[in-house]
Each structure stands twice: as C-alpha cells, then as structure tokens.
Write a protein that holds these residues in place. Structure first.
Motif, PDB file in Angstrom:
ATOM      1  N   ALA A  49      76.826 -38.263  77.252  1.00 13.18           N
ATOM      2  CA  ALA A  49      77.074 -39.495  77.994  1.00 13.18           C
ATOM      3  C   ALA A  49      76.472 -39.410  79.389  1.00 13.18           C
ATOM      4  CB  ALA A  49      78.573 -39.756  78.090  1.00 13.18           C
ATOM      5  N   PHE A  50      76.213 -40.573  79.939  1.00 16.66           N
ATOM      6  CA  PHE A  50      75.697 -40.688  81.298  1.00 16.66           C
ATOM      7  C   PHE A  50      76.654 -41.579  82.081  1.00 16.66           C
ATOM      8  CE2 PHE A  50      73.631 -43.676  84.191  1.00 16.66           C
ATOM      9  CZ  PHE A  50      73.029 -42.818  85.099  1.00 16.66           C
ATOM     10  N   TYR A  51      76.830 -41.335  83.352  1.00 18.33           N
ATOM     11  CA  TYR A  51      77.633 -42.245  84.155  1.00 18.33           C
ATOM     12  C   TYR A  51      77.063 -42.358  85.555  1.00 18.33           C
ATOM     13  CZ  TYR A  51      79.606 -38.151  86.446  1.00 18.33           C
ATOM     14  OH  TYR A  51      79.750 -36.995  87.152  1.00 18.33           O
ATOM     15  N   ALA A  52      77.309 -43.491  86.168  1.00 16.04           N
ATOM     16  CA  ALA A  52      76.963 -43.696  87.571  1.00 16.04           C
ATOM     17  C   ALA A  52      78.031 -44.608  88.143  1.00 16.04           C
ATOM     18  CB  ALA A  52      75.585 -44.330  87.698  1.00 16.04           C
ATOM     19  N   GLY A  53      78.613 -44.188  89.249  1.00 15.62           N
ATOM     20  CA  GLY A  53      79.685 -44.997  89.821  1.00 15.62           C
ATOM     21  C   GLY A  53      79.635 -44.988  91.330  1.00 15.62           C
ATOM     22  N   LEU A  54      80.059 -46.089  91.912  1.00 15.45           N
ATOM     23  CA  LEU A  54      80.169 -46.189  93.353  1.00 15.45           C
ATOM     24  C   LEU A  54      81.645 -46.422  93.672  1.00 15.45           C
ATOM     25  CD1 LEU A  54      78.521 -46.320  96.009  1.00 15.45           C
ATOM     26  CD2 LEU A  54      78.559 -48.810  95.754  1.00 15.45           C
ATOM     27  N   GLY A  55      82.192 -45.596  94.549  1.00 17.36           N
ATOM     28  CA  GLY A  55      83.617 -45.721  94.846  1.00 17.36           C
ATOM     29  C   GLY A  55      83.888 -45.735  96.337  1.00 17.36           C
ATOM     30  N   HIS A  56      85.009 -46.309  96.685  1.00 12.46           N
ATOM     31  CA  HIS A  56      85.422 -46.358  98.083  1.00 12.46           C
ATOM     32  C   HIS A  56      86.926 -46.091  98.132  1.00 12.46           C
ATOM     33  CE1 HIS A  56      85.499 -47.699 102.290  1.00 12.46           C
ATOM     34  NE2 HIS A  56      86.631 -48.313 101.982  1.00 12.46           N
ATOM     35  N   SER A  57      87.358 -45.268  99.078  1.00 14.20           N
ATOM     36  CA  SER A  57      88.797 -45.092  99.201  1.00 14.20           C
ATOM     37  C   SER A  57      89.171 -44.988 100.667  1.00 14.20           C
ATOM     38  CB  SER A  57      89.270 -43.854  98.429  1.00 14.20           C
ATOM     39  OG  SER A  57      88.962 -42.699  99.151  1.00 14.20           O
ATOM     40  N   PRO A  62      86.317 -40.727  94.013  1.00 16.25           N
ATOM     41  CA  PRO A  62      87.201 -41.893  94.122  1.00 16.25           C
ATOM     42  C   PRO A  62      86.942 -42.829  92.950  1.00 16.25           C
ATOM     43  CG  PRO A  62      85.361 -42.111  95.656  1.00 16.25           C
ATOM     44  CD  PRO A  62      85.130 -40.839  94.887  1.00 16.25           C
ATOM     45  N   GLN A  63      87.028 -42.293  91.736  1.00 12.73           N
ATOM     46  CA  GLN A  63      86.650 -43.037  90.541  1.00 12.73           C
ATOM     47  C   GLN A  63      87.836 -43.385  89.645  1.00 12.73           C
ATOM     48  OE1 GLN A  63      83.567 -44.237  89.295  1.00 12.73           O
ATOM     49  NE2 GLN A  63      82.832 -44.016  91.379  1.00 12.73           N
ATOM     50  N   SER A  64      89.017 -43.421  90.223  1.00 14.00           N
ATOM     51  CA  SER A  64      90.179 -43.949  89.510  1.00 14.00           C
ATOM     52  C   SER A  64      91.163 -44.438  90.565  1.00 14.00           C
ATOM     53  CB  SER A  64      90.829 -42.865  88.654  1.00 14.00           C
ATOM     54  OG  SER A  64      92.000 -43.391  88.063  1.00 14.00           O
ATOM     55  N   THR A  78      83.093 -43.440 101.122  1.00 12.55           N
ATOM     56  CA  THR A  78      82.292 -44.238 100.198  1.00 12.55           C
ATOM     57  C   THR A  78      81.374 -43.266  99.472  1.00 12.55           C
ATOM     58  OG1 THR A  78      82.372 -46.057 101.760  1.00 12.55           O
ATOM     59  CG2 THR A  78      80.741 -46.224  99.985  1.00 12.55           C
ATOM     60  N   GLN A  79      81.481 -43.227  98.171  1.00 12.60           N
ATOM     61  CA  GLN A  79      80.824 -42.157  97.426  1.00 12.60           C
ATOM     62  C   GLN A  79      80.122 -42.643  96.171  1.00 12.60           C
ATOM     63  OE1 GLN A  79      83.009 -38.467  97.254  1.00 12.60           O
ATOM     64  NE2 GLN A  79      82.460 -38.142  95.119  1.00 12.60           N
ATOM     65  N   LEU A  80      78.942 -42.075  95.966  1.00 11.73           N
ATOM     66  CA  LEU A  80      78.186 -42.333  94.747  1.00 11.73           C
ATOM     67  C   LEU A  80      78.354 -41.114  93.842  1.00 11.73           C
ATOM     68  CD1 LEU A  80      76.053 -44.254  93.434  1.00 11.73           C
ATOM     69  CD2 LEU A  80      74.309 -42.825  94.500  1.00 11.73           C
ATOM     70  N   ASP A  81      78.725 -41.345  92.591  1.00 13.61           N
ATOM     71  CA  ASP A  81      78.895 -40.270  91.615  1.00 13.61           C
ATOM     72  C   ASP A  81      77.964 -40.533  90.441  1.00 13.61           C
ATOM     73  OD1 ASP A  81      82.025 -40.153  92.752  1.00 13.61           O
ATOM     74  OD2 ASP A  81      81.233 -38.238  92.034  1.00 13.61           O
ATOM     75  N   VAL A  82      77.104 -39.575  90.145  1.00 15.30           N
ATOM     76  CA  VAL A  82      76.179 -39.739  89.026  1.00 15.30           C
ATOM     77  C   VAL A  82      76.203 -38.460  88.210  1.00 15.30           C
ATOM     78  CG1 VAL A  82      73.776 -40.131  88.344  1.00 15.30           C
ATOM     79  CG2 VAL A  82      74.672 -41.256  90.382  1.00 15.30           C
ATOM     80  N   GLY A  83      76.236 -38.589  86.893  1.00 19.95           N
ATOM     81  CA  GLY A  83      76.248 -37.371  86.097  1.00 19.95           C
ATOM     82  C   GLY A  83      75.957 -37.603  84.641  1.00 19.95           C
ATOM     83  N   VAL A  84      75.889 -36.506  83.943  1.00 18.89           N
ATOM     84  CA  VAL A  84      75.583 -36.569  82.524  1.00 18.89           C
ATOM     85  C   VAL A  84      76.270 -35.404  81.815  1.00 18.89           C
ATOM     86  CG1 VAL A  84      73.434 -35.272  82.865  1.00 18.89           C
ATOM     87  CG2 VAL A  84      73.643 -36.791  80.899  1.00 18.89           C
ATOM     88  N   THR A  85      76.712 -35.642  80.592  1.00 14.78           N
ATOM     89  CA  THR A  85      77.209 -34.557  79.746  1.00 14.78           C
ATOM     90  C   THR A  85      76.397 -34.646  78.463  1.00 14.78           C
ATOM     91  OG1 THR A  85      78.882 -36.060  78.867  1.00 14.78           O
ATOM     92  CG2 THR A  85      79.601 -34.571  80.576  1.00 14.78           C
ATOM     93  N   TRP A  86      76.059 -33.533  77.895  1.00 18.23           N
ATOM     94  CA  TRP A  86      75.310 -33.623  76.649  1.00 18.23           C
ATOM     95  C   TRP A  86      75.595 -32.452  75.728  1.00 18.23           C
ATOM     96  CZ3 TRP A  86      73.068 -31.390  80.869  1.00 18.23           C
ATOM     97  CH2 TRP A  86      72.400 -30.176  80.644  1.00 18.23           C
ATOM     98  N   GLN A  87      75.342 -32.693  74.442  1.00 19.16           N
ATOM     99  CA  GLN A  87      75.428 -31.616  73.464  1.00 19.16           C
ATOM    100  C   GLN A  87      74.308 -31.815  72.468  1.00 19.16           C
ATOM    101  OE1 GLN A  87      78.833 -31.420  70.834  1.00 19.16           O
ATOM    102  NE2 GLN A  87      78.733 -29.199  70.887  1.00 19.16           N
ATOM    103  N   SER A  88      73.635 -30.738  72.155  1.00 20.90           N
ATOM    104  CA  SER A  88      72.574 -30.838  71.178  1.00 20.90           C
ATOM    105  C   SER A  88      72.491 -29.480  70.495  1.00 20.90           C
ATOM    106  CB  SER A  88      71.295 -31.242  71.916  1.00 20.90           C
ATOM    107  OG  SER A  88      70.209 -30.499  71.487  1.00 20.90           O
ATOM    108  N   GLY A  89      72.840 -29.485  69.221  1.00 20.96           N
ATOM    109  CA  GLY A  89      72.852 -28.237  68.471  1.00 20.96           C
ATOM    110  C   GLY A  89      73.788 -27.238  69.111  1.00 20.96           C
ATOM    111  N   ASP A  90      73.275 -26.073  69.450  1.00 20.09           N
ATOM    112  CA  ASP A  90      74.100 -25.027  70.024  1.00 20.09           C
ATOM    113  C   ASP A  90      74.158 -25.090  71.546  1.00 20.09           C
ATOM    114  OD1 ASP A  90      74.707 -23.949  67.525  1.00 20.09           O
ATOM    115  OD2 ASP A  90      72.758 -22.939  67.456  1.00 20.09           O
TER     116      ASP A  90
END
Ligand SMILES: [Cu+2]
Length: 677
Positions: free
Chosen positions: A437-445, A143-145, A474-486
């Motif tokens: 990138a890192f993200y943490a969000g709290l959402g409610h719908s 529920p992050q938009s 009511t939801q907590l969303d936490v995550g990460v995306t990353w790139q390093s070399g290959d």
C-alpha cells in the motif's frame, strides 16, 4: 507462539484500518488463543516489529523482546524504529518518537489518559504501564488520527483485546522472566467466562537490582513494581459488552540522574465501558467509556539512597477523570464515519516535608492545589473506500481547553488561560496488492501546553503560565508498505513545521532558571525497513530511523533529537527451536543544542556512535508453552544513548558519576511463558 499471517485478516485490515481497534471479539477459548489476527510474530523474539499497515505498527507486549525491556511501557516501545527512550535510571524512562517527547506523544491505557504527578517527570504515563497486562500495543504515526485526542508526533495505544467466551471456558496465562542484576518478573493472568460474561484477574510483579554498565560501574537504577487488575464483563450477546475494570499498582525506582528517588508510584484506576458493535444499520457501532485515574507519588532522598544532608520528601498527587462517546456510522457501503466526544479533567496538587515519622513529616502537611485542567473535544473521521484499492480518510477535531493556576504564591496566581484548538488531517491510501500500500497525508494538530511546561518560568516572568502559546504542528506523511515473494518492506517519511514549539531551556541566559518559550521548528525524517526470507527457516531484516530537527528561531539544531540508527537482524526458526542475532548501530550526534530540549531533558553535548550486538534463542513445546533466552550487549560495550539524562547531577554516595546515565552492560535473560485453557 508463531502466528501465521492471515491474508484474509490483512485484506480486511487494509480495507478498514480504523475498524481494527476493538472490532472483533477474540475467543479466549478453544483452538484460538491468539490475540487478534493482525498481530503476527514471525519470530518468537521481537527485535523490530514490521510495519504492515500504513502509518500503523502493532505488536504483542507479552512477546519476548530483545534487548530485554525494563518492566514499563517506554522500554517496551524502544524496539520500534523511530522510538527512543530518555534514560533516567533502571525504569520509567520517557518515550520519544521522531525526537518528540512527553505530551507530543499521546499515550492511552485501554482508552484512558493517565497523567503523571512528578514535577521532575519521574512518572511519564508509561511508568504506570505493566506490559504483561495488555494484549496489544499500537503506534499511530503523525497527526493522522483524531480519534484518540490530540496527537502531534503520534499516539500509542496500550490495549486489551475484548474477551468473549462462545462457550464456558477459562484461560490461565503465566510468565516468568529472570535476568542479570537480580532481575525477576512474574505475571499471572486468569480469566474465565460463559457466553453471558467473564471475569479476569491479573497480577504482575517485577524487581531488578542496580545494573552495571559495560565498565562494571554500578548505576543507581534498582526498582520494584507490582500491579493488580480485575475485570468483570457482561456480554448479553457477542456484539454487546459492558465491562468494569479496576487497577491498583505501586512501585519504587532509583534514579541515577537526580538527587531523589521515586519511593512510591501508587495508582488507582476504575473504568467502565459499553460497546455495541455490528449493529448492521446506518448506525453500526456505539462506544461509551469513562475512567478515573488517581496517582499518589512520593520522591525522597532517603528511602533508596543514603541521604546527603537533610531528609526531604515531595508528595504530589493527580486525579484525572474522563469519558468518551463515539458512534460509527455506515451511511453507505463505501463510507465509514466515526463521530464522538471526549472529555478530560485533572487536578495536580503537591506537598513536601521531612521524612515520615520525623519532625515536619511530609504526610502531616496539607496538600495544596497547583494547576487544574479541563478539556473536551469533538471529533469526526470519515473513511471513503472509493473502490477496492483506493480510499480517502479525513478527520477533524476541535478541542476546548482551559487551565487554572491555583497556586497561592505564583506570579500568575488565580489566572486562567484557555484555548480553542483545531486539528485535522486528510489522507489518501492506495493498495497495490494484498500486502502493499501507499499513503500520503497532510495533518495539523494544536496542542495546549502541559502541566510541566506551564510550571516552568518564562522568558520575562517566574511563571510560564499564560505566557506560552499552544504548539501547532503541520506535517506531511508519505509512505509505502510492500510485500513481494520473500521480500517485505516499508518506508514512512515525514516533514513537519512546528509553529510555537514549546522549547524548554535550562540555565537560561546564564541564570539558574529553566524557562519555557515558543520557537518555530522544522523536523523531517522517517523509518524504513526490509525483511527477506532467504531460505525456509531463515530471515534477515534491517531497519533505519532518522529524525532531523532545526530550531528556526535560534537558527541551530533542535534539542533532544536522536541520531541516525540502524538495526540488522538474522533469525532462524524451525517452528520448535529458534535463534536470532541483533546488531544495533547508532551514529554519533553532532547536531545538538546545549541546555535546550523538552520537559524531560535537555542536550548535554555531542555523543559518540556505538554498536551493540545481542543474541537470542528459544524453544517452544506448543503454542502455549515456550522458553526464550538471550544475551544483550554480548561484548559488554559501555555506552549511553544520545538522549540519556546527565549522570552528573546526582552525587549518590557509593556510585561513580558518569557524563550520561549509561546503558546496561552484558545482560543475560530467560523468559518462560505457559498457558492453560
Ligand atoms: Cu518524582
């Protein structure tokens, strides 16, 4: 076609993730015919699109996929980690994200809502999607938009990239797919224009015979689908667009899980859109759109099978109309503020009778109103780019919702129910480097009950109308995306508390009733993936998805949750030739709740784990011409997904019954794509 990843596009995307949806017109002319810069295909066959932006996954619906998806929207989504499909036959399954199906997954077709008419859920919105007529598919997790309606588990946007011809030109695209079990799909997409405007026409057709499972048992699953799309656009300048569109489609599909088949899925759609972007002032963009969607569905027990007993037909229809107005404001360089309003109304009617041309012909019957819905919402989403690396995004949405029971013989006839629903979220995002990138969000719908939920019985009445409450997530969303070399990877996790989760339970307390009732539930899980380019033309990738659901009211497992799933991929691509393998491993599901689930299906019992191995290859002559081919389920395994429907209710003469509707056995396929411009 292999699109190299553009670092600039990514930097822009990472900075303004919300602006990506329809911002940059793509020149359908000249050297670049690529959809949008954010869509990248490392390998020509999509086995699992990587997640490169927080909470958001995108892919090109025209790119070949392994396993070969059926010709509808749900099968196309199944390749995304965390997505499952509830199988009913050859096509028109219901997509499920993190165990959440139907109205918990908000699906928009080029901005418009389409609501199916079938009381038995033969036609989820994705049954009206012809994948080749869209340019891009976007999954927004959680529920992050608040921009696209109420989203509890997530939103899926099937989109067309805006067209703009900087100079007179044209583009003709076509594709042909042939596969086992008499499958063939054709698509023709022609567009042409000048800087002043454009016209586009698309035709799709697809057909498949009954497939066989790994044991060679024929599954009642054949289908045929076709669509025609016409688009006319005016572009007085590069940033201004007025577009009219019309779509007509129809289909027929056999179902292996029930006593009837879908002999008609007629759809008529009209849409108008206006957009003015890059206005440069505090008001940067305005968007206005309106649509009309009418579906006229017929299901019967005689068109696609030998009728056992009396020939019967059911003919629901549903008209959905809506509009949306939105403005993007730029009160300061670091702020982007989107505000708007959307509205939607729909009326569901039904009629039934005998076979056409016979006594009691269903077409001679009067259509009677069932339920009517009216809703509108106000939304506001603000992105604050604190500095180049940190941003906060906050969204708020209020919906006013009303439903009316228009049935004459319902226990709740002529009653009304309404609700004011509040949704919102708050999210922090941080970029570590260009592609990390890192993200943490709290959402409610808050989601109002849908047509199917309201048409069920309730615990103490034959009607659930006005007996069940809106569902609050009511939801907590936490995550990460990353790139390093290959190396490249992502993790997205969630923890969710659902108050008044609308549970559908069949054979309630030993009766033959299927009831809707509110319970409390807790779900958690997530998706993770990693890609490693270990040599110039080689890449290996793995992904994992899991969702755990608990019914806190009944103190046991939540029904219709998919088991743990993993995928391992190995791809080789030298720019001209490519080859790949996919091993999909699914664990057994020991957590189940017999007869409990959602409007699409309920649990049958535990399921065994399985592994399916598939291979693909491809050759491209140039960016516009390529052939891909593959063999899915190479070892001809016999298996069924945990969320498959029961095969025992159908009793179709000439077909053997199975506990669940089994997945296809070994399938060979070839897709050829060709474009001229
Ligand atoms: Cu139906």
């Amino acid at each position: 076609m292999s699109y190299r990843f553009s670092p600039l596009a990514f930097a822009v995307a990472a900075a303004f993730p919300l602006q990506l949806l329809a911002e940059e017109p793509v020149h359908a002319h000249g050297a670049s015919s690529a959809p949008a810069p954010v869509v990248t295909l490392d390998t020509i066959v999509v086995t699992a699109p990587p997640m490169r932006l927080p909470l958001r996954v995108e892919f090109d619906p025209r790119a070949p996929q392994q396993p070969l998806p059926a010709n509808d929207g749900a099968s196309l989504l199944k390749t995304l980690p965390g997505m499952s499909v509830i199988r009913k036959g050859g096509t028109d399954g219901d997509p499920v994200f993190r165990g959440m199906a139907a109205s918990r997954l908000n699906i928009l077709l080029d901005g418009a809502q389409i609501l199916g008419g079938c009381g038995g859920r033969m036609d989820p919105p994705t049954a009206y999607i012809f994948p080749d007529s869209y340019d891009r598919v976007t999954l927004l997790k959680g529920p992050q938009s608040v921009l696209y309606g109420v989203a509890s588990a997530g939103s899926v946007l099937f989109q067309r990239t805006p067209t703009y011809f900087a100079e007179p030109g044209y583009r003709v695209g076509s594709a042909l797919t042939v596969a086992s079990f008499g499958r063939n799909d054709e698509v023709l997409d022609v567009k042409g224009g000048t800087p002043l405007g454009y016209v586009q026409g698309m035709l799709t057709h697809a057909r498949s015979g009954d497939y066989e499972d790994g044991d060679g048992k024929r599954v009642h699953s054949r289908y045929e689908r076709q669509s025609a799309t016409a688009i006319l656009g005016f572009t007085p300048d590069k940033n201004t667009r007025l577009e009219f569109s019309a779509i007509r489609s129809d289909a027929e599909a056999a179902y292996a899980d029930r006593g009837m088949d879908g002999s008609q899925f007629k759809r008529e759609n009209y849409g108008v859109k206006f957009e003015k972007a890059n206005m440069g002032g505090a008001l940067d963009k305005i968007e206005a759109s309106a649509y009309y969607n009418y579906i006229d569905h017929v299901m019967d027990n005689y068109s696609l099978r030998h009728a056992s007993g009396m020939a019967m037909a059911n003919n629901p229809d549903r008209k959905t109309t809506g509009y949306r107005l939105a403005a993007t404001l730029q009160p300061a360089d670091s702020l982007q503020w989107i505000v708007g309003v959307d509205q939607q109304a729909n009326l569901h009617r039904g009629r039934s009778g005998g076979r056409s041309g016979m006594a009691n012909d269903y077409r001679e019957q009067k259509r009677v109103d069932n339920l009517r819905f009216d809703a509108y919402g106000l939304f506001s989403e603000l992105t604050w780019q604190v500095n180049p690396d940190d941003r906060f995004i906050v969204g708020l949405r209020g919906d006013r919702w009303e439903a009316k029971d228009k049935r004459q013989n319902s226990a709740t006839a002529h009653q009304k129910m309404d609700a004011t629903l509040t949704s919102g979220f708050f999210r922090y995002e941080r970029d570590f480097s260009e592609n990390s990138a890192f993200y943490a969000g709290l959402g409610h719908s808050e989601r109002a009950p849908d047509f199917w939920e309201l048409m069920k019985a309730s615990v103490n009445s034959t009607s659930a109308f006005d007996r069940i409450h809106p569902e609050k997530t009511t939801q907590l969303d936490v995550g990460v995306t990353w790139q390093s070399g290959d190396w490249q990877g992502f993790v997205s996790s969630f923890y969710s508390k659902v108050d008044d989760y609308i549970l559908i339970e069949s054979k309630y307390r030993g009766t033959s009733d299927t009831v809707a009732r509110n319970i409390d539930a807790t779900t958690w899980g997530g998706e993770a993936g990693v890609d490693y380019r270990f040599a110039p033309n080689w890449k290996t990738a793995a992904s994992l998805a899991y969702a755990h659901g608990k019914n806190d009211t009944d103190r046991h497992a939540l029904g219709q949750m998919p088991p743990l799933e993993g995928r391992l991929m190995l791809d080789w691509d030298n720019g001209r030739w490519s080859a790949g393998t996919l091993l999909r491993l699914v664990a057994r599901q020991n957590r189940y709740a017999v007869n409990q689930g959602n409007i699409v299906g309920q649990d049958i019992g535990k399921t065994a784990g399985f592994g399916v191995f598939s291979m693909n290859g491809g050759y491209r002559w140039n960016k516009n011409t390529r052939v891909t081919f593959g063999v899915d389920n190479l070892f001809d395994q016999t298996y069924a997904e945990a969320l498959s429907k029961s095969g025992e209710a159908s009793m179709i003469s000439g077909y053997e019954q199975t506990t669940r509707v089994n997945e296809p056995g070994r399938t060979l396929w070839l897709k050829a794509q060709f474009a001229l411009e």
